[in-house]
Design a protein around this motif. Structure first.
Motif, short mmCIF file in Angstrom:
data_model
loop_
_atom_site.label_atom_id
_atom_site.label_comp_id
_atom_site.label_asym_id
_atom_site.label_seq_id
_atom_site.Cartn_x
_atom_site.Cartn_y
_atom_site.Cartn_z
N GLU A 117 -46.61 -29.71 -9.71
CA GLU A 117 -47.36 -28.48 -10.00
C GLU A 117 -47.88 -27.84 -8.72
OE1 GLU A 117 -51.29 -27.46 -12.60
OE2 GLU A 117 -49.62 -28.45 -13.61
N ASP A 118 -48.38 -28.65 -7.79
CA ASP A 118 -48.85 -28.11 -6.51
C ASP A 118 -47.71 -27.42 -5.76
OD1 ASP A 118 -51.37 -29.05 -7.00
OD2 ASP A 118 -51.20 -30.80 -5.68
N ALA A 119 -46.53 -28.05 -5.77
CA ALA A 119 -45.38 -27.46 -5.06
C ALA A 119 -44.99 -26.13 -5.69
CB ALA A 119 -44.20 -28.43 -5.10
N ILE A 120 -45.04 -26.05 -7.01
CA ILE A 120 -44.68 -24.81 -7.69
C ILE A 120 -45.68 -23.70 -7.36
CG2 ILE A 120 -44.50 -23.69 -9.96
CD1 ILE A 120 -43.48 -26.41 -11.02
N LEU A 121 -46.97 -24.02 -7.39
CA LEU A 121 -47.99 -23.00 -7.14
C LEU A 121 -47.99 -22.56 -5.68
CD1 LEU A 121 -50.88 -24.41 -9.36
CD2 LEU A 121 -49.26 -22.58 -9.90
N GLU A 122 -47.69 -23.48 -4.77
CA GLU A 122 -47.57 -23.09 -3.36
C GLU A 122 -46.36 -22.16 -3.18
OE1 GLU A 122 -47.37 -26.63 -1.07
OE2 GLU A 122 -49.52 -27.03 -1.20
N ALA A 123 -45.27 -22.50 -3.85
CA ALA A 123 -44.08 -21.65 -3.78
C ALA A 123 -44.38 -20.28 -4.39
CB ALA A 123 -42.92 -22.31 -4.52
N GLY A 124 -45.12 -20.28 -5.49
CA GLY A 124 -45.49 -19.02 -6.13
C GLY A 124 -46.30 -18.13 -5.21
N TRP A 125 -47.23 -18.73 -4.45
CA TRP A 125 -48.03 -17.94 -3.51
C TRP A 125 -47.15 -17.33 -2.43
CZ3 TRP A 125 -52.41 -15.55 -3.50
CH2 TRP A 125 -52.97 -15.12 -2.31
N ASP A 126 -46.19 -18.11 -1.92
CA ASP A 126 -45.28 -17.60 -0.90
C ASP A 126 -44.49 -16.40 -1.44
OD1 ASP A 126 -45.98 -19.28 1.12
OD2 ASP A 126 -44.32 -20.65 0.88
N VAL A 127 -43.99 -16.54 -2.65
CA VAL A 127 -43.20 -15.46 -3.25
C VAL A 127 -44.08 -14.22 -3.42
CG1 VAL A 127 -41.97 -14.71 -5.33
CG2 VAL A 127 -41.56 -16.99 -4.39
N GLY A 156 -41.27 -9.06 -7.29
CA GLY A 156 -40.41 -10.18 -6.94
C GLY A 156 -40.92 -11.52 -7.45
N PHE A 157 -42.07 -11.50 -8.11
CA PHE A 157 -42.67 -12.74 -8.60
C PHE A 157 -42.06 -13.08 -9.96
CE2 PHE A 157 -45.98 -15.27 -10.68
CZ PHE A 157 -46.31 -16.18 -9.69
N THR A 158 -40.91 -13.72 -9.93
CA THR A 158 -40.18 -14.08 -11.15
C THR A 158 -40.06 -15.59 -11.25
OG1 THR A 158 -38.04 -14.06 -10.03
CG2 THR A 158 -38.83 -11.96 -10.94
N TYR A 159 -39.78 -16.06 -12.46
CA TYR A 159 -39.55 -17.49 -12.66
C TYR A 159 -38.42 -17.97 -11.76
CZ TYR A 159 -42.52 -17.68 -16.85
OH TYR A 159 -43.58 -17.65 -17.72
N GLU A 160 -37.38 -17.17 -11.67
CA GLU A 160 -36.21 -17.56 -10.87
C GLU A 160 -36.59 -17.74 -9.41
OE1 GLU A 160 -36.37 -15.10 -12.99
OE2 GLU A 160 -34.81 -15.43 -14.51
N THR A 215 -37.02 -26.39 -7.97
CA THR A 215 -37.03 -26.94 -9.32
C THR A 215 -36.31 -25.96 -10.24
OG1 THR A 215 -38.46 -27.90 -11.03
CG2 THR A 215 -39.27 -25.92 -9.93
N SER A 216 -36.44 -26.13 -11.55
CA SER A 216 -35.72 -25.29 -12.50
C SER A 216 -36.67 -24.40 -13.29
CB SER A 216 -34.91 -26.16 -13.48
OG SER A 216 -35.79 -26.95 -14.26
N ARG A 217 -36.14 -23.33 -13.84
CA ARG A 217 -36.96 -22.41 -14.62
C ARG A 217 -37.60 -23.07 -15.83
NH1 ARG A 217 -33.04 -17.50 -15.64
NH2 ARG A 217 -31.59 -19.25 -15.67
N PRO A 218 -36.87 -23.93 -16.58
CA PRO A 218 -37.51 -24.56 -17.74
C PRO A 218 -38.77 -25.35 -17.38
CG PRO A 218 -35.14 -24.81 -17.90
CD PRO A 218 -35.42 -24.22 -16.54
N VAL A 219 -38.79 -25.93 -16.18
CA VAL A 219 -39.99 -26.66 -15.75
C VAL A 219 -41.19 -25.72 -15.69
CG1 VAL A 219 -41.05 -27.89 -13.81
CG2 VAL A 219 -38.71 -28.42 -14.50
N LEU A 220 -40.96 -24.50 -15.20
CA LEU A 220 -42.03 -23.51 -15.12
C LEU A 220 -42.41 -23.01 -16.51
CD1 LEU A 220 -41.00 -23.63 -12.15
CD2 LEU A 220 -41.53 -21.20 -12.00
N TYR A 221 -41.41 -22.74 -17.35
CA TYR A 221 -41.69 -22.23 -18.69
C TYR A 221 -42.57 -23.18 -19.50
CZ TYR A 221 -38.00 -18.69 -18.11
OH TYR A 221 -37.23 -17.64 -17.68
N ARG A 222 -42.31 -24.48 -19.33
CA ARG A 222 -43.08 -25.45 -20.11
C ARG A 222 -44.55 -25.44 -19.73
NH1 ARG A 222 -38.40 -28.76 -19.42
NH2 ARG A 222 -39.35 -29.83 -17.62
N ARG A 223 -44.84 -25.19 -18.48
CA ARG A 223 -46.23 -25.18 -18.03
C ARG A 223 -46.89 -23.82 -18.21
NH1 ARG A 223 -43.70 -29.07 -15.25
NH2 ARG A 223 -44.89 -30.86 -14.41
N TRP A 224 -46.14 -22.76 -17.95
CA TRP A 224 -46.70 -21.40 -18.01
C TRP A 224 -45.73 -20.53 -18.82
CZ3 TRP A 224 -46.00 -23.97 -13.20
CH2 TRP A 224 -47.16 -24.55 -12.69
#
Length: 226
Positions: free
Chosen positions: A47-57, A65-69, A77-86
């Motif tokens: 989750e930390d890695a995803i949110l850090e990546a989200g901030w960079d994007v 440009g802030f998309t799941y992809e 990681t994969s989009r389904p991993v993000l969908y499950r959490r958010w």
């Protein structure tokens, strides 16, 4: 419209450059590096890695440009991993901003003026980059949702918590520096509002001289302090 788009691109480049400079100054490691498929992460680490990546994007590409992809690719990681959490894009956005929103210590020096100036100096240093990122890169988000930076900021604050300046004034009242009376919320919170305006106009931390002017020449007289 072309001029407006060019202006937005220029602002985004300035914000992105400012954020990179902030990281260098803090000796921070770049966030959100893509991971290999062999690197397995779970729970808080993922989750930390995803949110850090989200901030960079968000910093680099703004809300469009802030998309799941984009976030999934940056986090490795994969989009389904993000969908499950958010489940909603807005959920991911708020979680991303909240993860990067660090609370500023609320000073208790025993003096109203010193509390105000100390807090504003800390806020200017800590919030300059964050406020400009949110204001510039989330312009399309605010338009699409009909919300504002102020409303987003409210979602980041713990429920029922006093604002920093409400707490500073309340302490001053308890110490007897200010009389116990009703005060306009706008007046109480004016120092941070003026600081935020200055940050947005200059895209850099506000000087200590300007902070002293906000407190001494504007705020304290409005509170009736001579």
């Amino acid at each position: 419209m072309d001029l407006e788009r060019d202006q937005q691109r220029a602002r985004r480049k300035a914000v992105s450059a400012q954020e990179r400079e902030r990281r260098r100054d803090a000796n921070a490691q770049p966030k959100g590096r893509a991971r290999t498929a062999a690197t397995r992460r779970r729970g808080a680490e993922l989750e930390d890695a995803i949110l850090e990546a989200g901030w960079d994007v968000l910093v680099e590409d703004g809300y469009p440009g802030f998309t799941y992809e984009a976030v999934a690719a940056r986090a490795g990681t994969s989009r389904p991993v993000l969908y499950r959490r958010w489940p909603q894009r807005e959920d991911l956005l708020v979680a991303t901003v909240k993860a990067s929103w660090r609370p500023i210590p609320r000073p208790n020096t025993g003096n109203l003026r010193e509390d105000a100036i100390t807090y504003l100096i800390a806020a200017a240093a800590a919030r300059a980059s964050m406020i400009t990122v949110l204001s510039v890169q989330l312009m399309e988000y605010f338009r699409a949702t009909g919300t504002s930076l102020s409303e987003l900021r409210e979602t980041l604050r713990p429920p029922d918590q006093l604002t920093p300046f409400e707490e500073i004034v309340a302490r001053a009242v308890e110490r007897g520096e200010l009389p116990r009376q009703e005060r306009s919320t706008r007046v109480v919170n004016l120092p941070f509002d003026l600081l935020r305006h200055d940050l947005l106009m200059t895209l850099r931390p506000t000087s200590e001289e300007s902070i002293a002017e906000i407190v001494d020449d504007i705020w304290l007289p409005l509170l009736g302090v001579q």
